[in-house]
Design an enzyme around this catalytic site. Structure first.
Site, PDB file in Angstrom:
ATOM      1  N   SER A  82       2.827  11.690   6.450  1.00 39.18           N
ATOM      2  CA  SER A  82       3.006  10.294   6.854  1.00 39.18           C
ATOM      3  C   SER A  82       3.310   9.485   5.595  1.00 39.18           C
ATOM      4  O   SER A  82       3.486  10.053   4.524  1.00 39.18           O
ATOM      5  CB  SER A  82       1.779   9.789   7.595  1.00 39.18           C
ATOM      6  N   GLU A 114      15.933   3.076   3.965  1.00 40.78           N
ATOM      7  CA  GLU A 114      16.341   3.262   5.356  1.00 40.78           C
ATOM      8  C   GLU A 114      15.515   2.347   6.241  1.00 40.78           C
ATOM      9  O   GLU A 114      14.421   1.940   5.856  1.00 40.78           O
ATOM     10  CB  GLU A 114      16.033   4.708   5.796  1.00 40.78           C
ATOM     11  N   LYS A 116      12.904   1.680   9.169  1.00 41.27           N
ATOM     12  CA  LYS A 116      11.816   2.462   9.734  1.00 41.27           C
ATOM     13  C   LYS A 116      11.864   2.261  11.249  1.00 41.27           C
ATOM     14  O   LYS A 116      11.567   1.178  11.751  1.00 41.27           O
ATOM     15  CB  LYS A 116      10.482   2.000   9.163  1.00 41.27           C
ATOM     16  N   ASP A 118      10.789   2.397  15.000  1.00 34.57           N
ATOM     17  CA  ASP A 118       9.484   2.365  15.651  1.00 34.57           C
ATOM     18  C   ASP A 118       9.514   3.253  16.890  1.00 34.57           C
ATOM     19  O   ASP A 118       9.682   2.779  18.009  1.00 34.57           O
ATOM     20  CB  ASP A 118       9.158   0.916  16.020  1.00 34.57           C
ATOM     21  N   ARG A 137       5.189  15.618  16.150  1.00 34.04           N
ATOM     22  CA  ARG A 137       4.555  15.660  14.841  1.00 34.04           C
ATOM     23  C   ARG A 137       3.122  16.202  14.953  1.00 34.04           C
ATOM     24  O   ARG A 137       2.646  16.911  14.085  1.00 34.04           O
ATOM     25  CB  ARG A 137       4.536  14.260  14.233  1.00 34.04           C
ATOM     26  N   TYR A 229      16.155  11.595   9.668  1.00 42.40           N
ATOM     27  CA  TYR A 229      15.961  11.021   8.339  1.00 42.40           C
ATOM     28  C   TYR A 229      15.468  12.005   7.282  1.00 42.40           C
ATOM     29  O   TYR A 229      15.194  11.627   6.156  1.00 42.40           O
ATOM     30  CB  TYR A 229      15.003   9.829   8.397  1.00 42.40           C
ATOM     31  N   LYS A 317       6.397  -2.420   5.380  1.00 45.89           N
ATOM     32  CA  LYS A 317       6.301  -2.866   6.771  1.00 45.89           C
ATOM     33  C   LYS A 317       6.662  -4.343   6.910  1.00 45.89           C
ATOM     34  O   LYS A 317       6.438  -5.138   5.990  1.00 45.89           O
ATOM     35  CB  LYS A 317       4.865  -2.657   7.283  1.00 45.89           C
ATOM     36  N   CYS A 411     -29.790  -8.307   5.591  1.00 44.75           N
ATOM     37  CA  CYS A 411     -28.955  -7.584   6.552  1.00 44.75           C
ATOM     38  C   CYS A 411     -29.255  -8.073   7.963  1.00 44.75           C
ATOM     39  O   CYS A 411     -30.426  -8.113   8.359  1.00 44.75           O
ATOM     40  CB  CYS A 411     -29.236  -6.086   6.434  1.00 44.75           C
ATOM     41  N   CYS A 414     -31.185  -4.899   9.866  1.00 47.52           N
ATOM     42  CA  CYS A 414     -32.507  -4.364   9.515  1.00 47.52           C
ATOM     43  C   CYS A 414     -33.336  -5.322   8.663  1.00 47.52           C
ATOM     44  O   CYS A 414     -34.507  -5.054   8.399  1.00 47.52           O
ATOM     45  CB  CYS A 414     -32.367  -3.023   8.809  1.00 47.52           C
ATOM     46  N   CYS A 435     -25.669  -3.692   2.649  1.00 47.77           N
ATOM     47  CA  CYS A 435     -27.085  -3.568   2.976  1.00 47.77           C
ATOM     48  C   CYS A 435     -27.586  -2.356   2.192  1.00 47.77           C
ATOM     49  O   CYS A 435     -26.986  -1.288   2.243  1.00 47.77           O
ATOM     50  CB  CYS A 435     -27.232  -3.338   4.482  1.00 47.77           C
ATOM     51  N   CYS A 440     -30.825   1.890   7.482  1.00 46.72           N
ATOM     52  CA  CYS A 440     -30.536   0.754   8.369  1.00 46.72           C
ATOM     53  C   CYS A 440     -29.916   1.286   9.658  1.00 46.72           C
ATOM     54  O   CYS A 440     -28.967   2.068   9.613  1.00 46.72           O
ATOM     55  CB  CYS A 440     -29.574  -0.198   7.664  1.00 46.72           C
TER      56      CYS A 440
HETATM   57  S1  IVH Z   1      10.113   9.550   6.278  1.00 46.21           S
HETATM   58  C1  IVH Z   1       7.641  12.232   3.962  1.00 46.21           C
HETATM   59  N1  IVH Z   1      11.905   7.893   7.263  1.00 46.21           N
HETATM   60  O1  IVH Z   1       7.369   6.657  10.140  1.00 46.21           O
HETATM   61  C2  IVH Z   1       8.311  11.184   4.691  1.00 46.21           C
HETATM   62  N2  IVH Z   1       9.870   8.168   8.443  1.00 46.21           N
HETATM   63  O2  IVH Z   1       4.802   6.069   8.894  1.00 46.21           O
HETATM   64  C3  IVH Z   1       7.876  11.056   6.097  1.00 46.21           C
HETATM   65  N3  IVH Z   1       9.701   6.878  10.501  1.00 46.21           N
HETATM   66  O3  IVH Z   1       5.921   9.797  10.769  1.00 46.21           O
HETATM   67  C4  IVH Z   1       8.622  10.163   6.953  1.00 46.21           C
HETATM   68  N4  IVH Z   1      11.702   5.931  10.381  1.00 46.21           N
HETATM   69  O4  IVH Z   1       7.649   8.892  12.409  1.00 46.21           O
HETATM   70  C5  IVH Z   1      10.693   8.433   7.419  1.00 46.21           C
HETATM   71  N5  IVH Z   1      13.564   6.470   8.026  1.00 46.21           N
HETATM   72  C6  IVH Z   1      12.379   7.021   8.184  1.00 46.21           C
HETATM   73  C7  IVH Z   1      11.554   6.718   9.290  1.00 46.21           C
HETATM   74  C8  IVH Z   1      10.293   7.319   9.374  1.00 46.21           C
HETATM   75  C9  IVH Z   1      10.582   6.041  11.090  1.00 46.21           C
HETATM   76  C10 IVH Z   1       8.352   7.192  10.992  1.00 46.21           C
HETATM   77  C11 IVH Z   1       8.017   8.662  11.080  1.00 46.21           C
HETATM   78  C12 IVH Z   1       6.820   8.878  10.217  1.00 46.21           C
HETATM   79  C13 IVH Z   1       6.239   7.498  10.153  1.00 46.21           C
HETATM   80  C14 IVH Z   1       5.414   7.312   8.899  1.00 46.21           C
END
Ligand code: IVH
Length: 675
Positions: A82, A114, A116, A118, A137, A229, A317, A411, A414, A435, A440
């Protein structure tokens, strides 16, 4: 069979693969839909008349196959990692500094950035240019086999086309994100509503749900899309950069997102992010950020990975959806490590489709710095699945009735004193108030919940409410006591019948066999998450070795730094923790240790494979044998130790019998592999 018919089928398949690619991958069709349908009808007719033409890569397979009883699981040849997350420019600049420091270079490092997507991640396994398996995955190590479902995704090539001047790679694992575009999502939900079915909450859930259908004909009816990707295992070793790899994937027939910037310095990565932020509303699918990857593959290899994520990539993000509401009260929660967390109790508000009535405020300093008061109107935000948080107060809405918040000196659970510790990294006064009483009830409860949770002992039926009752009634004071619970005591509890009490006792009993990594995770040592626990399990092989390990030995493990090492050492230095471990083991818990690396079970053994195996392809079988130290030969001789016989074996079986070599069927072979 008539060679003309074979040729005709091959011609139709080739044409359909080609036009499918033009339409679904390149968005640039060359023929009309009607013409495509005619080709498809011709092939369907031919295949119906000649069932022996049947082939898993036929374009006619895109409509789905008969339903499965359940999903098989398969290990990824290389783990699917991830990503670490960044939320502001500084996180990305820090990532770049870390990369340059580790790479030991003052020079600019170039990145590929790239979008990301969703959606939900999948792995597509190709052997000799044919799709042989697809998996989800899963937990990153093992996923569910969803090959038939993936065959229905039009933009997934069933056969690869060779890049100019090259053959298709012999093995190639491609990673990508399956998703539903906005149009497809709306259409699906309209259809569901018209059939009186509940609509999906968002495109991501809809995509994930569609992929996990046992009946691939249902998946085929969902307009799933994919962007690829990355790669896992590959025999294409000539590549030197991530961007080159993406280009190669494109040649092979995969869909690559066009919004990709390649080989850019970090400043341009940041401006690309601004650009994406502005234009994301106009995209026909959801993206939740950007992924930044070191472009050079040798540098990626050098940087390596941490327990669950690579050091060469980070996700940047997007900011989350925000709404305003009022803080009614600020409660204080006590966590597993005794940390006191202020929680805002809110007037319920809908944030991006979810009703939010509680939100975390992090810590006292954060509240003071943002000057957030009880009674304030505030912005709350929700990012992905993360707990909602209070962002800031709307000062103009103050009435003068608002009250400031102060962390309690005692706390709230407790009544012990609370302290603000020194920060382990900076040596300054830390932000966290704790605490000090490790007995506790709040800490005890949280520790037991953690112990029983998924990824740890995974005790079915032992939910949070039940743990609270057990502690409140004094039936247990630590995790070790769980194993001494009796059915009679349990059935006397609220909302607990005889049957559930019996089931719980069985579930506790069944949890006693536990892999080493999960056992370590269950202990709840600070900074030891699932990934770190697995690293420790692999590196130490036995609990006794780990319990007595000194700092240097811990630090020698790749992925373990000062803070983790100190925390582990500190944990096992405390007699009460050692005692708890012993009490757990004394109650019959049995740790399953990983097979020691040196004793490769198939070391020195030579295998010959013949016929088709049902559980795995020939090259998977070969890899598994080699992974365990064995060799695979092409022909049988007196030196062969085992001949593995699948369906429709060849002459090798005869030869094995003639030479008196041991012949094993698939089941026995799996046992040899330790399955
Ligand atoms: S690279 C080692 N590239 O994001 C690199 N992930 O938060 C692993 N995802 O599990 C992922 N677009 O499902 C990569 N351009 C992109 C992506 C991407 C979406 C997702 C993917 C991964 C998750 C990680």
């Amino acid at each position: 069979m008539n060679p003309n018919i074979i040729d005709e089928a091959a011609r139709l398949r080739k044409a359909l693969h080609y036009h499918n690619h033009r339409y679904y991958v390149l968005d640039d069709p060359e023929i009309s839909d009607a013409e495509y349908d005619r080709l498809m009808q011709a092939l369907l007719k031919l295949e119906a008349e000649h069932p022996e033409l049947d082939s898993p890569d036929s374009p006619t397979r895109r409509v789905g196959a008969p339903p499965l009883a359940r999903f098989d699981t398969a290990r990824h040849a290389m783990p699917m990692l991830s990503l670490d997350n960044g939320f502001e420019d500084e996180d990305i600049l820090e990532f770049d500094r870390r990369v340059r420091k580790l790479a030991d270079t003052g020079e600019t490092v170039l990145y590929t950035a790239e979008v990301k997507i969703d959606g939900t991640a999948v792995e597509l396994v190709y052997e000799d240019g044919r799709l042989v398996m697809a998996t989800t995955r899963g937990d990153g190590e093992t996923g569910e086999v969803i090959t038939e479902n993936i065959r229905t995704v039009r933009a997934v090539p069933l056969v690869l086309r060779a890049a100019p001047g090259r053959e298709v790679p012999a093995v190639l694992d491609v990673r990508g994100e399956i998703f539903l575009g906005h149009k497809g999502f709306q259409k699906l939900n309209r259809q569901r509503l018209s059939e009186n079915q509940p609509p999906f909450a968002n495109p991501r859930n809809a995509a994930a749900g569609s992929l996990r259908q046992l009946d691939s004909r249902i998946t085929a009816s969902r307009p799933l899309e994919i962007f690829c990707y990355g790669v896992g295992r590959t025999s294409a070793t000539h590549l030197t950069s991530h961007w080159e790899m993406l280009c190669e994937l494109k040649y092979l027939g995969f869909k690559i997102n066009p919004l990709t910037r390649h080989r850019i310095p970090i400043e341009e990565v940041l401006s690309f992010y601004r650009h994406l932020e502005e234009m994301r509303q106009t995209l026909p699918y959801d993206i939740d950020g950007m992924v930044v990857k070191v472009d050079s593959l040798p540098l990626q290899a050098e940087l390596g990975m941490k327990s669950r994520s690579p050091r060469w990539a980070i996700a940047y993000k997007f900011k989350a959806v925000q709404e305003t509401t009022r803080i009614l009260q600020i409660d204080v929660q006590v966590g597993r490590t005794g940390a006191l967390t202020p929680v805002a109790i809110l007037e319920p508000v809908n944030v991006g489709g979810v009703t939010v009535s509680r939100a975390t405020l992090h810590n006292e300093d954060d509240i003071a710095q943002k000057d957030i008061r009880i009674g304030d109107t505030v912005f709350v935000e929700r990012a992905g699945d993360v707990i909602p948080r209070v962002v800031k107060a709307v000062v103009s809405k103050r009435t003068g009735e608002e009250k400031s918040f102060k962390m309690p000196d005692l706390c709230p659970v407790c009544g012990s004193t609370t302290v603000r510790e020194m920060n382990e990294e900076s040596g300054k006064l830390g932000a966290v108030t704790r605490c000090v009483n490790s007995s506790c009830p709040a800490q005890v409860k949280e520790n037991i919940k953690h112990f029983a949770a998924k990824g740890a002992f995974d005790i079915d039926g032992l939910g949070d409410r039940l743990v609270e009752q057990l502690v409140d009634r004094g039936l247990i004071v630590s995790s070790a006591d769980l194993f001494r619970l009796e059915q009679g005591e349990l059935s006397a509890l609220e909302r607990m019948g005889e049957k559930s009490a019996e089931n719980l006792v069985t579930a506790i009993e069944n949890s006693k066999e536990i892999p080493f990594g999960r056992f370590l995770f269950a202990l709840g040592i600070r900074h030891v998450g699932e990934g770190v626990a697995d690293l420790l399990a692999k590196a130490f092989q036995h609990l006794d070795t780990l319990m007595d390990a000194e700092r240097d030995r811990l630090l020698a493990v790749e992925g373990i730094g000062e803070i983790i090492a100190e925390s582990i050492e500190h944990f096992f230095a405390q007699p009460r923790n050692r005692e708890m471990v012993h009490r757990i083991l004394d109650s019959g818990v049995h740790i399953i240790y990983p097979a020691p690396k040196s004793a490769a079970p198939l070391e020195g053994k030579t295998f010959v494979l013949t016929g088709t195996l049902s559980a795995m392809s020939r090259s998977e079988a070969k890899k598994k044998i080699q992974d365990q130290g064995g060799k695979v030969a092409g022909s049988v001789s007196a030196k062969t130790d085992f001949v593995v016989v699948g369906d429709a074996p060849g002459s090798k079986l005869e030869k094995a019998k003639a030479l008196g070599v041991r012949v094993v069927g698939e089941e026995e072979f799996l046992r040899l592999l330790g399955k």
